[in-house]
Design a protein around this motif. Structure first.
Motif, PDB file in Angstrom:
ATOM      1  N   SER A  50       0.819  -1.208   0.000  1.00 23.65           N
ATOM      2  CA  SER A  50       0.000   0.000   0.000  1.00 23.65           C
ATOM      3  C   SER A  50       0.856   1.263   0.000  1.00 23.65           C
ATOM      4  O   SER A  50       0.572   2.217  -0.716  1.00 23.65           O
ATOM      5  CB  SER A  50      -0.948  -0.014   1.188  1.00 23.65           C
ATOM      6  N   GLU A  51       1.918   1.260   0.789  1.00 25.64           N
ATOM      7  CA  GLU A  51       2.749   2.466   0.865  1.00 25.64           C
ATOM      8  C   GLU A  51       3.320   2.818  -0.504  1.00 25.64           C
ATOM      9  O   GLU A  51       3.289   3.958  -0.948  1.00 25.64           O
ATOM     10  CB  GLU A  51       3.917   2.243   1.840  1.00 25.64           C
ATOM     11  N   ARG A  52       3.810   1.781  -1.169  1.00 27.65           N
ATOM     12  CA  ARG A  52       4.441   2.034  -2.456  1.00 27.65           C
ATOM     13  C   ARG A  52       3.422   2.532  -3.478  1.00 27.65           C
ATOM     14  O   ARG A  52       3.696   3.433  -4.264  1.00 27.65           O
ATOM     15  CB  ARG A  52       5.108   0.749  -2.956  1.00 27.65           C
ATOM     16  N   ALA A  53       2.239   1.969  -3.419  1.00 30.17           N
ATOM     17  CA  ALA A  53       1.209   2.405  -4.369  1.00 30.17           C
ATOM     18  C   ALA A  53       0.837   3.858  -4.117  1.00 30.17           C
ATOM     19  O   ALA A  53       0.758   4.667  -5.043  1.00 30.17           O
ATOM     20  CB  ALA A  53      -0.022   1.513  -4.242  1.00 30.17           C
ATOM     21  N   ILE A  54       0.646   4.191  -2.848  1.00 25.30           N
ATOM     22  CA  ILE A  54       0.252   5.561  -2.520  1.00 25.30           C
ATOM     23  C   ILE A  54       1.357   6.542  -2.911  1.00 25.30           C
ATOM     24  O   ILE A  54       1.097   7.639  -3.394  1.00 25.30           O
ATOM     25  CB  ILE A  54      -0.034   5.665  -1.002  1.00 25.30           C
ATOM     26  N   ASN A  55       2.589   6.115  -2.689  1.00 24.43           N
ATOM     27  CA  ASN A  55       3.697   7.020  -2.960  1.00 24.43           C
ATOM     28  C   ASN A  55       4.079   7.067  -4.430  1.00 24.43           C
ATOM     29  O   ASN A  55       4.856   7.918  -4.838  1.00 24.43           O
ATOM     30  CB  ASN A  55       4.920   6.619  -2.138  1.00 24.43           C
ATOM     31  N   ASN A  56       3.564   6.113  -5.206  1.00 27.78           N
ATOM     32  CA  ASN A  56       3.902   6.092  -6.628  1.00 27.78           C
ATOM     33  C   ASN A  56       2.625   5.847  -7.422  1.00 27.78           C
ATOM     34  O   ASN A  56       2.423   4.792  -7.999  1.00 27.78           O
ATOM     35  CB  ASN A  56       4.895   4.969  -6.941  1.00 27.78           C
ATOM     36  N   MET A  57       1.771   6.836  -7.414  1.00 30.34           N
ATOM     37  CA  MET A  57       0.483   6.637  -8.067  1.00 30.34           C
ATOM     38  C   MET A  57       0.646   6.370  -9.563  1.00 30.34           C
ATOM     39  O   MET A  57      -0.225   5.808 -10.197  1.00 30.34           O
ATOM     40  CB  MET A  57      -0.423   7.851  -7.848  1.00 30.34           C
ATOM     41  N   THR A  58       1.780   6.770 -10.099  1.00 30.69           N
ATOM     42  CA  THR A  58       1.984   6.560 -11.530  1.00 30.69           C
ATOM     43  C   THR A  58       2.102   5.088 -11.894  1.00 30.69           C
ATOM     44  O   THR A  58       1.974   4.731 -13.051  1.00 30.69           O
ATOM     45  CB  THR A  58       3.270   7.252 -12.017  1.00 30.69           C
ATOM     46  N   LEU A  59       2.361   4.240 -10.907  1.00 29.22           N
ATOM     47  CA  LEU A  59       2.464   2.822 -11.222  1.00 29.22           C
ATOM     48  C   LEU A  59       1.113   2.248 -11.619  1.00 29.22           C
ATOM     49  O   LEU A  59       1.019   1.174 -12.183  1.00 29.22           O
ATOM     50  CB  LEU A  59       3.036   2.044 -10.034  1.00 29.22           C
ATOM     51  N   GLY A  60       0.049   2.945 -11.273  1.00 23.82           N
ATOM     52  CA  GLY A  60      -1.276   2.500 -11.690  1.00 23.82           C
ATOM     53  C   GLY A  60      -1.742   3.283 -12.902  1.00 23.82           C
ATOM     54  O   GLY A  60      -1.032   4.129 -13.423  1.00 23.82           O
ATOM     55  N   THR A  61      -2.924   2.956 -13.331  1.00 28.81           N
ATOM     56  CA  THR A  61      -3.512   3.668 -14.462  1.00 28.81           C
ATOM     57  C   THR A  61      -4.525   4.653 -13.915  1.00 28.81           C
ATOM     58  O   THR A  61      -5.393   4.265 -13.149  1.00 28.81           O
ATOM     59  CB  THR A  61      -4.234   2.667 -15.380  1.00 28.81           C
ATOM     60  N   PRO A  62      -4.414   5.917 -14.310  1.00 28.16           N
ATOM     61  CA  PRO A  62      -5.384   6.873 -13.783  1.00 28.16           C
ATOM     62  C   PRO A  62      -6.805   6.429 -14.124  1.00 28.16           C
ATOM     63  O   PRO A  62      -7.089   5.994 -15.227  1.00 28.16           O
ATOM     64  CB  PRO A  62      -5.032   8.172 -14.525  1.00 28.16           C
ATOM     65  N   TRP A  63      -7.656   6.515 -13.140  1.00 24.62           N
ATOM     66  CA  TRP A  63      -9.036   6.081 -13.339  1.00 24.62           C
ATOM     67  C   TRP A  63      -9.934   7.306 -13.261  1.00 24.62           C
ATOM     68  O   TRP A  63     -10.718   7.579 -14.134  1.00 24.62           O
ATOM     69  CB  TRP A  63      -9.370   5.049 -12.259  1.00 24.62           C
ATOM     70  N   SER A  64      -9.721   8.044 -12.191  1.00 24.34           N
ATOM     71  CA  SER A  64     -10.557   9.219 -12.054  1.00 24.34           C
ATOM     72  C   SER A  64      -9.770  10.258 -11.308  1.00 24.34           C
ATOM     73  O   SER A  64      -8.976   9.955 -10.425  1.00 24.34           O
ATOM     74  CB  SER A  64     -11.825   8.816 -11.308  1.00 24.34           C
ATOM     75  N   SER A  65      -9.932  11.466 -11.704  1.00 25.05           N
ATOM     76  CA  SER A  65      -9.257  12.558 -11.034  1.00 25.05           C
ATOM     77  C   SER A  65     -10.248  13.702 -10.996  1.00 25.05           C
ATOM     78  O   SER A  65     -10.703  14.162 -12.038  1.00 25.05           O
ATOM     79  CB  SER A  65      -8.003  12.925 -11.817  1.00 25.05           C
ATOM     80  N   THR A  66     -10.641  14.091  -9.829  1.00 27.81           N
ATOM     81  CA  THR A  66     -11.661  15.128  -9.748  1.00 27.81           C
ATOM     82  C   THR A  66     -11.243  16.175  -8.746  1.00 27.81           C
ATOM     83  O   THR A  66     -10.457  15.912  -7.835  1.00 27.81           O
ATOM     84  CB  THR A  66     -13.004  14.551  -9.272  1.00 27.81           C
ATOM     85  N   SER A  67     -11.768  17.348  -8.922  1.00 29.94           N
ATOM     86  CA  SER A  67     -11.578  18.354  -7.900  1.00 29.94           C
ATOM     87  C   SER A  67     -12.928  18.996  -7.632  1.00 29.94           C
ATOM     88  O   SER A  67     -13.824  18.956  -8.476  1.00 29.94           O
ATOM     89  CB  SER A  67     -10.574  19.409  -8.350  1.00 29.94           C
ATOM     90  N   TYR A  68     -13.050  19.563  -6.491  1.00 31.61           N
ATOM     91  CA  TYR A  68     -14.339  20.075  -6.091  1.00 31.61           C
ATOM     92  C   TYR A  68     -14.140  21.240  -5.151  1.00 31.61           C
ATOM     93  O   TYR A  68     -13.328  21.177  -4.231  1.00 31.61           O
ATOM     94  CB  TYR A  68     -15.126  18.960  -5.393  1.00 31.61           C
TER      95      TYR A  68
END
Lengths: 1089, 681
Positions: free
Chosen positions: A546-564
């Motif tokens: 989990s730590e590595r995923a959170i710290n390297n979000m680029t390792l995943g594929t962007p799914w959703s990115s929102t701001s509000y």
């Protein structure tokens, strides 16, 4: 005005150059009742305030006096003493001033002497707070103030604390009181270290809260933190270490019992039915189940909730200053790990208070506060993927796997991974949440006293909170499996900022020292807005942590990115107050406030909240002067209104939001689909008609104090009416939406409160005092919306197949509706048809002309069929057919529980003897019901045949289908002679159903339990070393203490703890997936340098 | 003086904030109607919201093809549960408690609300006036929303019969409990609504997004489909007695058929759609995100790659996920939408459509995750077969080895062949098999057969079935059966012509006969069923089922028309159709056959057919382990099955295909809604 006089004196002493009028010298040591030296006591020549001194670190002083004069020794909170000049070295023991009549209470933008109050205030002094180690300010209030109910939602570290002042005014919206810390409004007091608190005042009736308008509708909790004091710089340290463990365990089946039960469940439809095959695949041959006698039982309660975390809290306080600048700084670090693995809260707080006298009549106050908080885990519902319930239900054995050797080369790693994942421990490890929050509050106040009696003040507070929530779902969690069985990670950054700006003018004056007036006029604006950025990525490499995923979000594929960015939540307010009293004997007060809120449509924005109150101090009457044993007798009465606008923004207008995922993929031109407008708030439709919810409250009370303050009694009665309740109603989903905010109905709270404080024994170096309080409150629904007189609701934590709560005009709120258990169906109510495999058929109903049952078996139409067949069969749960029509339907529900405690309160003892101090606090709630849905989950089996869930041990005595000797299913068994007789015989005398037969959630009386309890909240024993010992260590004070919390609870409740969901929302008292409470032992130290 | 100053300062401070402007706040991340409906682009974005409602997994994205695709002799799912359940919709066994009922109901009504709101606001937009240069574009947008709304209501009524109906958005509604309206009335309103806008819409080929958007042809075709449904039979409630109800059609049904004919004719005459591509190519195109605007598809639901739609995931050969790695670059597929084992036997063997609906094998990736080197006979060969019309495998690139659902493959909601066959069916009802109807049928069949087979299979065949109105209707229904497998059509065709009970009755017997045959007993129903089925290849086909089959792996034929995926190994099955003896291994060419037992339909332990045989049509017909077979009568009571020799198919019990309103809908309606069709609550 004794108190202010003392202040003046003190100030003068410190300001005035010491006059040298050398005549006589008075020397001495000032001690308190425990023979501890008092540092900083003032010694002043009578009638000559220019001549004085203060005691030193050993309590010693020397003052030159003119012959024939006397000196006055005084200290805050002590009775002053007069001493004659003499050459002897004197020891002066100051007695504590137990008359608290002159105590100042912070009420609504100003403070008042307690004796001039016309409303209800409950207070806890900092002294009391200091004695008991608690994790939060709210916890310290538990059971100590009449009419104030403090409950934690559950036992999770840092769990939300519900503070309810005089019942719930709103049934549907937050009933959280308003929190004022040092004059500024804050969201909660969870993050204020208890060691920083000087006092807590709870304003209970509308005459006091009306000045806060809408925000004060649920009462006001005023917290005053330790003020900056002038004087020598003092340093304090408070440390505490705590060990906690699970306070109770549920009794679940061990492996042997579990496997037998599972076989009975699987084979209930025949020894070779499809479910029995699943069983064989997992547990082996039913005739060989004795192998499980030697098998390990995995106790998931121990494995998952068996942590015994060592927690600590440390606090350093530095304060002091000169006459122009005073400061107090406190730094606190605490760590609270939960008893469930992977949960905990860590906090760091910094609080700085600075007072500067810019000129004689202009004071500046600065108060920056900073808080860091780290939360791990996300509460009882989010323990792993299924919550605590899944942990409890998880099978205690792996079946045949326990006995087999698995060659790693032959094992299908995917199967194996899924198998291991489902074990709760791994589940928790792969399903994590970590959250960091930073909160910075900057407060500023400028006070100007241009002429005597007139105070002008402008106050501003700016609050900014940043937090990042880091969520990770491993590949085998439900979320992961929905995303190609790959990990998903989410980082939410949010920021919220709010400001409050308040301008007030107060003017006090007296006419002839008889008519005392004070006026307050003020205006306030409040604004709050929040922003969030949410990044959600999926398809991470499978093995990532989990730590590595959170710290390297680029390792995943962007799914959703929102701001509000939220709609600003604003309030504009104007308020005024007039107070008058005649020689402090007849008091009268009137308040008016107008609040405008952006939560409502223009035209419905303004709410107006007046209040009136008065008091008569009978003991001040001349004819009472002779009654020595009554110190104080005050009668108070008040009437006032308050409002509630505590709903989400923009509930009154139809708005669209842009969605970036889930749109149509025309030509696949846009990743995630074309953008589109979502109408309304998702499932919620706006209501332009919503308006303020208002509460009218009336209060009548007496304050009584006897025997020189040794006994104090305060009885109060109140009556509160809340109308136009703001309620998020379920609406028919054929509208395209499922909910809408509506103003519905009216609720009345009536109650009685009593608090008693007594000093049982009191002497020079010992005191033992006791306090007791209790509150009765009853909430009744007077009116619902205009069309219905009944609104049904379902608890959304545990979904019952039928609505299980009901709001009905004339009834109390929080009544549980359900079916009434009537034991089990007995075989005699059935005929076993030999032509149809000996299936049990209910005896046909015979109804009379009115459709009422004359004879025959009542047919259950509310429970679902299980593996063993229809819900109407021997050994299955039978309900009372209340309308006697022969069928159990929704119409047979009735009130089976009342979740409202009839009485609640607390009592405590505190005492001192020489250096020892003791405090014990208890609190109780009596006569209320809880739906023990956790027990339901552990007495039923709502999963499919290929899942094997554990149940309570008591079901060893369940109704059985299979013969324990040969494993044959005896029900509907046509190939064994006399199977029906054997079936009946082997179930002779069994009163518990087979959990496998309960396959849907139906609220029934068997799980409604009385939750009455008496909890020993805490017990603390401390020892303060004599100052001589402390001095040798370079300290001015040294106290050690040991404390236990939640040491015992007296209750008949069978679940973990009866204190769950008490009076929250419309569907309270549901014990399901709640974080169990712990028992903790602490050791601590208080040091002052 | 001083006090005065202070007073003024105070007033000034108060004045700063007193005005109501402070309380008038914008919602920075949200927009209101005025903004959204004042600009064509923003209106289009709002229209996207209406389209987005089509993509839900609760409706067209998944559940309409699986959960609510009722069992028939084409689409089929087995169920082995001996007890009644609350959510086995496909076998006509559910209660109002089932969570899928609620989620689908809510998703449909949410879609209707989006469309209602869009239409209502657009009608009131200042732009929506003939003076505006964008008026044509806006009318097209209006039409798109209206047709989508009609889709939602149409498919809703298939499942629930008479339903709450409104064209008013909830923000304008007085009461959220809108009254239930009869399906006849709703159909009239939908047709009227579409007829008003269709002339102002555009042809698919003239639109940028083509058939992924609602076009004029689709609006016409939707009118035709609604009219056919309105004129056909459906299950009507028994309002007084709460029995299962009766199958009825309106007295003026021919008016509806006339209307259907009229609009189908308009589409055919417009000439904007032709059947140029081969049958498989239509679906392979969809799997490759290729949108062809003038061929068979008239409207494709525009699912989005990696986000929505499970079409390729539910169909095609099963692709096993091994951990996170699926097969090759195609990932995993559940292949849950399958067809009955007997479906294939109804085809003529020369039918080109046949080989795409009888998927016999699945792919399992190896434990080291290397890809597709493992391939096996369909583990479900027993009762159902894969429908290979769509598959993730047909995509030339694949979405990635880790992908599963959300494949974005479009679903052809309306096809030109459907229009042709609706026209033929309507004409046949109105005028009997006339030339136009015959030509429609022949057009469809021409694509389904090789040119060499066409003279016999198209011309001769159509002539022979045109003998009577009834034989021609049967031919049309058969053609639809072969054409639309997996498209959630068959049960509706059967209901419309009141042949559902009959079809399910024989379907149950087919499984039973073969199971008994495998169990070693012979059945006295066999002759009657075989006579009914009339399988030309093998009159006694039920006793020649391949109980074990012989197969071997071969390299890819590398010919997309044989197998659309050209890189993955395939299986050669020696005896895909009939029982045979084991073939000789050809050792010189190193050809070794492997054998697999299939059709394990008999439970030796229980001495009875497997549960899948007995319980897959539970709410209509079921057996027990003692060999009793029951049908469920209109009161929900089991009655003995009539023997096929003596059965009068018109007297079979009705199929209760209509679903109950979800329980909480009833509860929140304050007594306005009530479940009929024999549902308890």
């Amino acid at each position: 005005m004794k108190l202010s006089k003392k202040f003046c004196l003190l100030a003068v002493v410190l300001l005035a150059p010491l006059a040298v009028l050398a005549q006589n010298v008075v020397k001495g040591t000032v001690l308190d009742s425990q023979n501890q030296p008092i540092i900083g006591a003032s010694v002043i020549e009578k009638n000559n305030t220019r001549n004085g001194t203060v005691t030193d670190l050993d309590g010693n002083f020397t003052l030159k006096l003119q012959r024939g004069t006397t000196a006055i020794v005084s200290y805050l909170g002590m009775l002053p003493q007069e001493i004659q000049a003499s050459n002897e070295n004197r020891t002066i023991t100051l007695q504590e001033d137990l008359k608290t009549m002159d105590e100042v209470v912070v009420v609504g933008y100003t403070s008042k002497a307690r004796k001039d109050l016309t409303g209800s205030v409950g207070s806890i002094s900092g002294m009391k707070l200091a004695a008991v180690p608690v994790a939060s300010a709210a916890e310290a209030m538990q059971g100590k103030i009449a009419g104030v109910q403090v409950t934690t939602v559950d036992g999770a570290p840092g769990a939300d604390i519900n503070i309810r002042i005089r019942g719930n005014t709103s049934v549907t919206q937050s009933n959280e009181p308003l929190y004022i810390v040092d004059g500024f409004q804050v969201a909660n007091i969870n993050d204020i270290p208890p060691t920083d608190i000087a006092s807590i005042d709870v304003l209970k009736d509308a005459s006091l809260t009306a000045i806060y308008g809408a925000k004060g509708g649920n009462g006001v909790v005023v917290v005053t933190t330790k003020a900056a004091k002038e004087g020598r710089i003092s340093v304090g340290f408070n440390g505490r270490a705590t060990v906690a463990h699970l306070s109770k365990k549920l009794d679940l089946m061990d492996t042997q019992d579990f496997v037998n039960y599972q076989y009975d469940r699987a084979a209930a439809n025949g020894t070779r039915s499809s479910w029995a095959k699943y069983f064989r695949g997992n547990f082996g041959n039913p005739l060989d189940l004795d192998i499980y006698q030697r098998a390990t039982t995995y106790d998931w309660q121990d494995e998952v909730m068996g942590e015994t975390p060592l927690n600590y809290s440390a606090n350093v306080t530095v304060g002091g200053g000169s006459d122009k600048i005073r400061f107090n700084t406190s730094l606190t670090q605490s760590n609270d790990n939960g008893i469930i693995m992977g949960s905990g809260v860590r906090r760091t707080n910094l609080n700085i208070k600075l007072n500067v006298d810019l000129s004689k009549n202009l004071t500046l106050t600065l108060n920056p506060r900073m808080t860091y908080r780290r939360d791990i885990g996300a509460g009882g519902d989010n323990i792993g993927s299924g919550g605590i319930i899944n942990v409890l239900q998880y099978r205690p054995t792996n079946g045949l796997r326990e006995f087999a050797f698995w060659d790693p080369a032959t094992v299908d790693p995917d199967d194996e991974a899924i198998f291991q994942y489902t074990n709760p421990k791994n589940d928790i490890q792969t399903n994590t949440q970590k959250r960091h929050s930073y909160n910075i509050v900057n407060q500023f106040a400028l006070t100007w006293t241009p002429i005597k009696g007139l105070v002008l003040q402008t106050e501003a507070a700016y609050n900014i909170t940043f937090s990042d929530t880091n969520r990770f779902w491993g590949p085998l969690t439900g979320t992961g499996q929905n995303n190609n069985s790959l990990p998903v990670a989410e980082v939410i950054n949010s920021q919220s900022s709010s400001y409050t700006w308040t301008n007030t003018a107060t003017y006090d004056f007296s006419l002839n020292e008889e008519h005392n007036f004070s006026f307050l006029l003020g205006q306030e604006i409040y604004n709050r807005q929040s922003r969030s950025n949410d990044q959600l990525n999926r398809y991470f490499p499978r093995g990532i942590d989990s730590e590595r995923a959170i710290n390297n979000m680029t390792l995943g594929t962007p799914w959703s990115s929102t701001s509000y960015l939220s709609t600003p939540n604003r309030t504009a307010s104007f308020f005024g107050q007039a107070n008058w009293n005649y020689v402090h004997r007849y008091l009268f007060s009137a308040t008016f406030r107008a609040d405008g809120s952006t939560k409502f449509a223009p035209g419905k924005q303004w709410g107006y909240f007046p209040s009136l109150s008065g008091a008569w101090v009978v003991s001040e009457e001349p004819w009472m002067k002779d009654v020595k044993w009554i110190d104080n007798w005050k009668v108070r009465a008040s009437w006032g209104t308050s409002g509630n606008n505590n709903i989400s923004d923009d509930m009154w207008r139809y708005l669209y939001g842009v969605q970036t995922t889930g749109g149509p993929g025309f030509g696949e031109n846009v990743v995630n689909g074309e953008q589109y407008y979502q109408f309304g708030g998702g499932n919620q439709i706006a209501n332009p008609q919503i308006k303020w919810e208002t509460t009218i409250s009336r209060n009548l009370a007496m304050d009584l104090s006897f025997f020189n303050g040794r006994l104090q009694i305060t009885p109060e009665v109140y009556w509160k009416t809340t109308k136009d309740l703001l309620y998020r109603s379920d609406i028919p989903s054929t509208s395209g939406y499922t909910t809408q905010y509506q103003n519905i109905g009216q609720v009345t709270n009536r109650g009685f409160e009593l608090s008693v404080n007594a000093d049982l024994v009191r002497g020079i170096d010992y005191v033992l005092s006791a306090n007791f309080n209790m509150g009765f409150n009853k909430r009744v629904i007077d009116k619902l919306n205009n069309t219905d007189d009944v609104i049904w609701d379902t608890n959304n934590r545990w979904h019952s197949s039928f609505n299980d709560y009901c709001l009905r005009v004339g009834d109390e709120l929080g009544l549980i509706y359900g079916f009434v258990n009537d034991g089990l169906y007995s075989p005699s109510e059935f005929t076993f048809d030999p032509n149809q495999n000996f299936t049990a058929f209910p005896i046909p109903l015979e109804l009379d002309a009115n459709g009422k049952r004359v004879s025959g078996t009542v047919i259950n139409q509310v429970l679902n069929a299980s593996n063993s067949g229809d819900p109407t069969l021997p050994g299955k749960i039978k309900f009372k057919d209340l309308n006697n029509d022969g069928y159990i339907t929704e119409a047979d529900r009735t009130v089976i529980g009342n979740t409202n405690p009839k009485v609640q309160g607390g009592f405590g003892l505190s005492g001192q003897w020489k250096g020892f101090d003791l405090s014990a606090n208890f609190y109780y709630m009596l006569d209320f019901d809880i739906n023990n849905a956790t027990a339901y989950a552990l007495s039923s089996s709502t999963t499919s045949g290929s899942n094997f869930t554990n149940v309570l041990t008591k079901f060893n005595n369940r109704w059985i289908y299979t013969n324990p000797e040969d494993g044959e299913c005896m029900y509907r068994n046509y190939y064994i002679d006399g199977s029906v007789d054997s079936y009946i015989a082997m179930n002779q005398g069994r009163t518990l159903w087979n959990p496998a037969d309960v396959v849907n959630n139906v609220t029934m009386s068997a799980f409604i339990e009385d939750g009455s309890f008496l909890r020993m909240q805490d017990l603390t024993i401390g020892y303060t070393f004599p100052s001589k010992v402390a001095r040798k260590l370079g300290l001015s004070k040294l106290r050690l203490y040991a404390s236990g919390s939640n040491l015992f609870i007296l209750t008949n409740y069978s679940g973990y703890d009866p204190e769950v969901d008490i009076q929250t929302g419309l569907t309270p008292g549901m014990d399901y997936n709640r974080y169990p409470r712990n028992r903790a032992f602490s050791f601590g130290v208080n040091l002052n340098f | 003086m001083k006090i005065k100053n202070i007073f003024f300062v105070g007033i000034a401070l108060a004045g700063l904030t007193s005005c109501n402007d402070y309380l008038s706040v914008d919602a920075p991340s949200k927009y209101d109607n005025t903004y959204v409906f004042s600009n064509v682009n923003e209106i289009n974005r709002a229209l996207n919201g209406v389209y987005a409602q089509l993509l839900s997994g609760s409706t067209y994205g998944d559940n309409y093809l699986t959960t609510f695709c009722m069992n028939s002799d084409v689409d089929y799912a087995t169920n082995s549960n001996e007890q009644s359940t609350n959510n086995s919709f496909r076998r006509f066994d559910c209660t109002s408690d089932a969570s899928n009922l609620r989620s689908t109901w809510n998703a449909v009504y949410q879609g209707i609300e989006y469309a209602n709101n869009f239409i209502y606001q657009l009608e009131r937009s200042p732009l929506y006036t003939p003076d505006n240069s964008d008026y044509a574009a806006l009318q097209q947008q209006m039409g798109e929303a209206k047709v989508i709304r009609a889709m939602f209501y149409h498919d809703l009524m298939w499942l629930w019969g008479d339903v709450p109906f409104s064209f008013t958005p909830s923000s304008e509604a007085k009461d959220y409990v809108m009254p239930v309206m009869s399906r006849d009335e709703i159909n009239m309103k939908l047709i009227e609504d579409l007829e008003s806008i269709a002339p102002n819409m555009q042809y698919a080929h003239s639109m940028k997004d083509g058939v992924e958007r609602v076009s004029k042809e689709f609006a016409w075709a939707m009118i035709a489909r609604i009219a056919m449904t309105a004129g056909g039979y459906s299950l009507r409630p028994d309002v007084s007695g709460n029995s299962y109800g009766t199958m009825q059609r309106p007295a003026n049904y021919k008016d509806f058929y006339q209307l259907a004919h009229q609009y189908c004719d308009s589409i055919i005459k417009s000439g904007t759609h032709k059947l140029n591509n081969s049958y498989p190519q239509v679906f392979v195109n969809e799997c490759n995100y290729t949108v062809v605007n003038d061929d068979d598809p008239i409207f494709e639901i525009p699912f989005t790659k990696n986000t929505s739609g499970n079409i390729g995931y539910l169909h095609g050969p099963r692709l096993n996920m091994n951990g996170n790695i699926g097969v090759g670059s195609w990932g995993g597929a559940s292949s849950n939408a399958q067809v009955s084992f007997f479906y294939r036997y109804s085809f003529d063997q020369r039918d080109l459509r046949l080989k795409y609906i009888d998927g016999l094998w699945a792919y399992t990736s190896t434990t080291n995750g290397a890809g597709q080197d493992s391939i096996a006979v369909n583990p479900n060969f027993t009762y159902t077969l894969y429908n290979n019309k769509w598959s993730k495998l047909w995509s030339t690139t694949g979405l990635g080895s880790a992908t599963e659902g959300g494949d974005g493959i479009n679903f052809p909601y309306m096809r030109y062949t459907d229009v042709l066959l609706m026209n033929a069916e309507a004409l046949n009802e109105l005028e009997g098999p006339n030339d136009e109807a015959k030509e429609n049928l022949m057009t469809v069949r021409r694509r389904a057969f090789d040119p060499t087979d066409q003279p016999q299979m198209v011309n001769t065949y159509v002539d022979s079935v045109s003998a009577t109105k009834e034989s021609f209707l049967n031919a049309i229904l058969n053609e639809r059966k072969w054409e639309f497998g997996g498209e959630n059509m068959r049960w509706k065709d059967l209901v419309r012509n009141n042949k559902y009970s009959e079809a399910l009755y024989y379907q149950f017997l087919r499984y039973l006969i073969v199971a008994e045959f495998i169990g070693g007993s012979s059945s006295d129903y066999e002759d009657a069923v075989e006579a009914y089925d009339n399988v030309t290849a093998h009159k006694e086909y039920l006793s020649y089922m391949p109980t074990n089959i012989f197969w071997r792996r071969t390299s890819n034929p590398n010919n997309p028309s044989v197998f659309p995926n050209t890189s993955i190994d395939v299986l050669e099955v020696y005896n895909p159709w009939w029982q045979t003896v084991r073939p000789q291994d050809d050792n010189t060419n190193n050809i070794h056959w492997q054998g697999s037992d299939v059709l394990g339909w008999w439970n030796d332990g229980a001495g009875a057919p497997q549960n899948q045989v007995l319980y897959s049509l539970y709410g209509f017909m079921r057996g027990d382990v003692n060999g009793n077979i029951f049908m469920i009568d209109g009161n929900g009571s089991p009655i003995p099955m009539p023997h096929p020799n003596s059965v009068n198919v018109s007297n079979l019990p009705v199929v209760r295909y209509i679903l109950p309103y979800p329980r909480d809908i009833i509860q929140r309606s304050a007594g306005a809604y009530k479940n009929y069709y024999g549902y308890l609550n």
